[in-house]
Write an enzyme that holds these catalytic residues in place. Structure first.
Site, PDB file in Angstrom:
ATOM      1  N   ARG A 140      -4.112   5.218  -8.043  1.00  0.00           N
ATOM      2  CA  ARG A 140      -3.708   6.611  -8.284  1.00  0.00           C
ATOM      3  C   ARG A 140      -3.442   6.847  -9.769  1.00  0.00           C
ATOM      4  NH1 ARG A 140      -2.654   9.211  -3.392  1.00  0.00           N
ATOM      5  NH2 ARG A 140      -2.428   7.785  -1.621  1.00  0.00           N
ATOM      6  N   LEU A 150       0.868  -1.170   0.000  1.00  0.00           N
ATOM      7  CA  LEU A 150       0.000   0.000   0.000  1.00  0.00           C
ATOM      8  C   LEU A 150       0.905   1.219   0.000  1.00  0.00           C
ATOM      9  CD1 LEU A 150      -2.892  -0.711   2.554  1.00  0.00           C
ATOM     10  CD2 LEU A 150      -3.136  -0.196   0.127  1.00  0.00           C
ATOM     11  N   ASP A 151       0.537   2.246  -0.741  1.00  0.00           N
ATOM     12  CA  ASP A 151       1.356   3.454  -0.819  1.00  0.00           C
ATOM     13  C   ASP A 151       1.638   4.027   0.569  1.00  0.00           C
ATOM     14  OD1 ASP A 151       1.280   3.286  -3.549  1.00  0.00           O
ATOM     15  OD2 ASP A 151      -0.357   4.719  -3.774  1.00  0.00           O
ATOM     16  N   TYR A 152       2.729   4.756   0.666  1.00  0.00           N
ATOM     17  CA  TYR A 152       3.139   5.428   1.904  1.00  0.00           C
ATOM     18  C   TYR A 152       2.014   6.279   2.480  1.00  0.00           C
ATOM     19  CZ  TYR A 152       6.299   8.229   4.895  1.00  0.00           C
ATOM     20  OH  TYR A 152       6.925   8.855   5.946  1.00  0.00           O
TER      21      TYR A 152
END
Length: 244
Positions: free
Chosen positions: A191, A100-102
């Site tokens: 995104r 999962l993205d930061y």
């Protein structure tokens, strides 16, 4: 008999893909003999070593974490940032299944079962993942249709068909919230999908991974995956979603 790379992954030492690299690099021995051929079969009682060290024999552990923002989904980080593994109290070496993205939040699975992790992450299994997404701008029906049919990303790759529906439109602030279910796991995929449509994501939360969802988990908390959840995840991965 079992394939050598599967035995290494099942020990919790590393993923099956990494195990294959270890074998081809000549770092694996079976009964003292170096093996470099992928798919080599080993029997129960064979002694397997990696870099001349016996495979670990640790209990397999499976966790579900509600990841907070500002944590990286990795077991190691060269920049010294907070890691998802820091949030789980265990003595075994666990690693996240996928990423999962930061700046994203939500459900992520961590385990020391390399075979299980590889099964969930392998692109051919198309395990569904659902996200709550908020973007700047007001989406319309044509945008939703494009998401559902697949979007061409910045690298020219078209995503698989997704499920998408708008859950709220904040007209005064020009924002849209929607739920998106995807069946693959490309880097920063949600995104990039929204960017391809001309929208910037301001919030991204994974609410469901396969059959697993837990709306009662506070951010930063975790629990062990239940045996029936592990069983169903395996079954879902083996069957695939049917998406092509």
């Amino acid at each position: 008999m079992e394939r050598l790379q599967k035995v290494i992954a099942a020990s919790g030492l590393t993923s099956r893909r990494k195990a294959e690299e270890l074998i081809t690099e000549g770092r694996v021995k079976v009964n003292g003999v170096t093996v470099t051929v992928l798919g080599t079969q080993v029997e129960k009682g064979d002694v397997v070593t990696v870099d001349d060290k016996p495979l670990p024999h640790e209990e397999l552990e499976y966790y579900l974490l509600n990841k907070p923002r500002k944590y990286v989904s990795t077991a190691n980080d060269e920049h010294g940032r907070n890691k998802v593994t820091d949030l789980i109290d265990t003595n075994v070496r666990i690693f996240p299944v996928g990423r999962l993205d930061y700046d994203s939040t939500g459900l992520i699975i961590l385990t020391n079962d390399g075979e299980f992790a590889n099964m969930l992450m392998h692109p051919r299994y198309h395990l569904p993942k659902t996200y709550h997404v908020t973007v700047k701008g007001l989406l319309d029906k044509s945008d939703v249709n494009r998401l559902q049919k697949g979007v061409t990303l910045d690298d020219g790759v078209k995503t698989l068909p997704a499920k998408a529906n708008i859950t709220n439109q904040d007209l005064p602030n020009g924002k849209t919230s929607l739920d998106i279910t995807i069946y693959e796991g490309r880097n920063r995929q949600i995104r990039r999908m929204m960017e391809a449509l001309g929208y910037e994501v301001t919030r991204l939360h994974r609410s469901q991974y396969g059959c697993v969802r837990d709306d009662q988990m506070p951010t930063g908390s975790y629990r062990r995956l239940r045996p029936h959840e592990i069983k169903i995840l395996r079954e879902m991965a083996e069957k695939g979603s049917g998406v092509e």
